[in-house]
Structures are given as C-alpha cells and as structure tokens.
Design an enzyme around this catalytic site. Structure first.
Site, PDB file in Angstrom:
ATOM      1  CG  HIS A 118      -1.881   0.978   1.433  1.00 24.73           C
ATOM      2  ND1 HIS A 118      -1.611   2.270   1.833  1.00 24.73           N
ATOM      3  CD2 HIS A 118      -3.230   0.921   1.271  1.00 24.73           C
ATOM      4  CE1 HIS A 118      -2.748   2.953   1.900  1.00 24.73           C
ATOM      5  NE2 HIS A 118      -3.739   2.165   1.562  1.00 24.73           N
ATOM      6  CG  ASP A 153       0.650  -2.372   6.087  1.00 22.84           C
ATOM      7  OD1 ASP A 153      -0.295  -2.514   6.887  1.00 22.84           O
ATOM      8  OD2 ASP A 153       0.555  -1.717   5.034  1.00 22.84           O
ATOM      9  CD  GLN A 202      -6.941  -4.235   4.276  1.00 22.67           C
ATOM     10  OE1 GLN A 202      -7.871  -4.966   4.600  1.00 22.67           O
ATOM     11  NE2 GLN A 202      -7.116  -2.961   3.990  1.00 22.67           N
ATOM     12  CE  LYS A 237      -7.363   0.061   6.336  1.00 23.18           C
ATOM     13  NZ  LYS A 237      -7.892   0.539   5.071  1.00 23.18           N
ATOM     14  CB  CYS A 286      -3.722   3.355  -1.504  1.00 24.35           C
ATOM     15  SG  CYS A 286      -4.881   4.673  -1.199  1.00 24.35           S
TER      16      CYS A 286
END
Ligand code: PMP
Length: 424
Positions: A140, A217, A220, A243, A381
């Site tokens: 991202h 990261d 998600q 999220k 993104c």
C-alpha cells in the site's frame, strides 16, 4: 446480540461453536439495516473501512456521556476514570496481538502514522547513505511513500521484492535482495488490493538470519486472521482500529520493547515528556514517549469495545467463516464470462479484486452502487501493484464476517447486469 465483556466471562454470550449465526451478528451492526438506492445495502468495502457494532458506538457515547476528561494528568474522578478506560484498552491490544508488555503498544492515528513513525525514528537512527530498505510490490502507498521520503532524506535506496502472476511475493527473489546494506524490511501481512496473505513468518525469519529488522504492515491482516507478534517475532507491527470494527483515527504501532526504548521521540509536545525546562527536556517512558498531545481518547475506548466484540465472536471462527465466503465469491465470480479475478494467491484473505472485460472499473462500481452494492474501484492506494498487472484500476469486493453468501450472489447478479448494460 453478541455481548462482549471480556472481563466478565459469565456475561459472554457466544453463538454455538459449530455454527456461525451471521444474522445475529448482522443485527449488532445498525448501519447494515438500511436500503441504498431502494435496495438492501450490501457493504463489500471492508478493506477500506469496516462497519461498527453497536457495542463500539455505545462505548464512545458512554464515554462522552459519563467519563469525558483529559487523561494521565488529572487527579479528579473523571480524569481517573478516562485514564483507566484508555489504559485498559492498551492491555487489550497487547493480549489481542500476543505482545509481551503494554509498553510495546503505542496508540497513534493510523497504520500510516505508525509506518511514518518508524521511518522517521528508527530510519533516522540507523540509515546511512547507500543503505537499503526492502519492501515488496504488494505494498500500500502507506508502506512505500514513507520509505521513499526517508531515502530522499538520507540517501538510502529502496529495493522492491517482486511478485508472481498470482500476486505472491517470490521468496527466492526477496532473499536475493537482502544484502549487506539492507537495514530494514517493510512488508505487508495481507495485501489490501489482492488479498494475498504473505508468508510473513518466513519473510521475518529470512530477514532475521541476516540480522535485519522487519516492520509488518498488518492493516489488512488483523481483521481476518489471528495475529501473534511474539510467534511472528516481528520487530514492528502496524495496524488501524477502523479496519477492525473500531473507530477511525486510532492506529497501533507494536514494537519490541528494547527496540522502541532505544529510539528517539517522533513528535514533541505534551504527554511525551517527564520534565521540560528551557535548558532541555527529559522524555517520558514507553509508550508515552511516542504519544505527544491529547490522543483520541474516545476512539481508543471504542476500539477496546471492538476488540471485546471480536474476541466474543472468536477470531478463529471469523477466519473460518470468511474462508467459506471467499471460496464462494471466487467460484461465483470466476464463473461469469468476461470477469477476471486479479490476485489468485494460494493463501488469501477475503478480498476479491476483479476486472470486467470492456468495462471500466468505475462504471462497474457505479452500476453496483445503483443496486445498493458498495465495492471499491480504483488503484486501492497500490499503484505500483496495479502497474505490475498492466492495469490502472480494478473493482474490489472485500468481505467481513457480517457478509453472507446471499450478498456474494447479489454481487454476482449485479456484475451480470453490468455486463448486460455494456452489451457484453
Ligand atoms: N496498509 C494497508 C495494507 C492498508 O490496506 C491500508 C488502508 N487501506 C493502510 C496501510 C493504511 O491504513 P490507514 O489509512 O488506516 O492509515
């Protein structure tokens, strides 16, 4: 209703362990009970942000109705209550991701801020001109641009591990790119655009064998799969409350204690100091050293309610339910002539990116919206990733545990209508 009070197990109402009562869960999400353009809302944009259960909304409202005060500084009752509620969430987050200590949990604004914090503190402490930072094609923009900025500031070089046509990081290529100048690996756990679950433990092990630190990261990953930072042995892990069925404006940076403790502060201001004089300032201890200014108190408290809610449903059960939804979506959509799924990794979270032959993704999204179906269209993104597939955009359906097989079927019907409209 799924009630979620993690600290009083007797009030915890779980659905039967074998079944997943999605209708009961849906009733806990007031926003889902509406029509859009005259059709029942089918919300399939969960990778962008998730909806909030009533428990989260109530926790925020209750805070403002009863306990609102600034935290850490006041001796009065409301401040004591607000501080206790806020700090309790830090312990919940620690337990949720399997960290060792509350000091390793830093509350920030977002995943984006967490990555920037590491770039600007860890990056500036260790990076010399010619050093390398290794990311992947899947990233991202939040896990690309902060490193590009650091490279511009320090003369470091950004290296990118390639992916295959299924959207999986090619591990051998990744390993080859780890060199004597690599100072940090920064890789996603789950791709927001394709749904690929990366072999993150292996990626971390490989980096650690070369004594390279790893930032993950996890934006998600946390909504879809249990995460244990101790088991992963990652050095940093970043994610966002919004999220994960919590409010916007709250992010988490996990960092190993000794590592975080050795870093310089990120932003200066109130809260991050022990004492200030015009001759100099002594910085506060972890995690407050990284939490300058008044934080999003109500947001953090709402986030705590989201974690309670997820724990009550059960992360393993969520993952199993979503696997079924993903399988159903993959089969149903790939059976439609003219639909091509982008991202076919063996390990995937419940994200399906697709293109419809001869139709621009924005048109797909607009027609689906008229049918009450919310999907994301665009580059997500992740422009370099889109470029890797020779695309500028896809349509993306991303599922949460409140989505149903019927909603997948509604999406498939919608796509068939799109194809009809465009004369396919
Ligand atoms: N990384 C990934 C993989 C994401 O999906 C997102 C949000 N789309 C981010 C980082 C950034 O998260 P936030 O906007 O909450 O900072």
């Amino acid at each position: 209703m799924i009630t979620a009070k993690s600290d009083s197990a007797d009030t915890l109402v779980r659905t039967d362990a074998q079944s997943f009562d999605v209708e009961a869960i849906r009733r806990d999400f007031p926003i889902l009970q509406q029509t859009v353009n005259g059709k029942p809302l089918v919300y399939l944009d969960n990778a962008a942000t998730t909806q909030k259960p009533r428990a989260v909304i109530d926790a925020i409202t209750d805070h403002y109705l009863k306990d609102n005060a600034n935290i850490h500084r006041g001796v009065h009752e409301l401040s004591v209550r607000a501080t206790a509620a806020y700090e309790k969430v830090r312990a919940k987050v620690r337990d949720f991701i399997g960290a060792d200590r509350v000091e390793e949990i830093v509350f920030l604004r977002s995943t984006t801020e967490a990555v920037n914090l590491v770039a600007q503190t860890y990056g500036h402490s260790v990076i010399q001109p010619g050093d390398e930072i290794l990311i992947s094609t899947l990233e991202h923009h939040s896990n690309i641009v902060p490193w590009q900025m650091l490279c511009e500031q320090t003369g470091a070089v950004l290296k990118v591990a390639p992916i295959n046509d299924a959207g999986e990081i090619i591990l051998e290529e990744y390993e080859k790119l780890l060199g004597p100048r690599t100072m940090l690996v920064a890789v996603t756990h789950v791709s927001n655009a394709l749904g690929t679950i990366t072999p993150i433990k292996e990626i971390i092990d490989i980096a650690h064998r070369s004594e390279v630190r790893v930032l993950v990261d996890g934006a998600q990953a946390v909504p879809h799969t249990p995460v244990d930072v101790r088991d992963l042995d990652c050095d940093f892990y970043a994610f966002s409350s919004h999220k994960l069925f919590g409010p916007t404006g709250v992010g988490v940076l996990y960092g190993k204690y000794d590592l975080l403790n050795g870093l310089p502060p990120y932003q200066g201001g109130g809260e991050m100091i022990l004492s200030v004089s015009f001759d100099g300032t002594t910085y506060n201890e972890l995690p407050f050293k990284f939490e300058a200014g008044t934080p999003n108190i109500a947001g953090v408290i709402g986030f705590g309610a989201a974690i309670d809610y997820i724990n009550a449903v059960g992360m393993e059960r969520i993952a199993a339910y979503e696997r079924d939804i993903l399988d159903h979506a993959t089969q149903t959509l790939s059976a439609i002539p003219g639909v091509r799924i982008i991202g076919t990794a063996t390990e995937k979270a419940s994200v399906v990116s697709f293109v419809v032959e001869g139709v621009h993704p924005h048109d797909v999204g607009t027609i689906l919206d008229q049918l009450g179906i919310a999907v994301r269209t665009g580059h997500h993104c992740a422009q370099p990733l889109m470029e890797r597939f020779g695309l500028t955009a896809t349509a993306r359906a991303s599922f949460a545990f409140y989505n149903t097989r019927d909603e997948v079927d509604a999406l498939a019907d919608g796509i068939r209508q799109v194809i009809e409209v465009f004369g396919g």
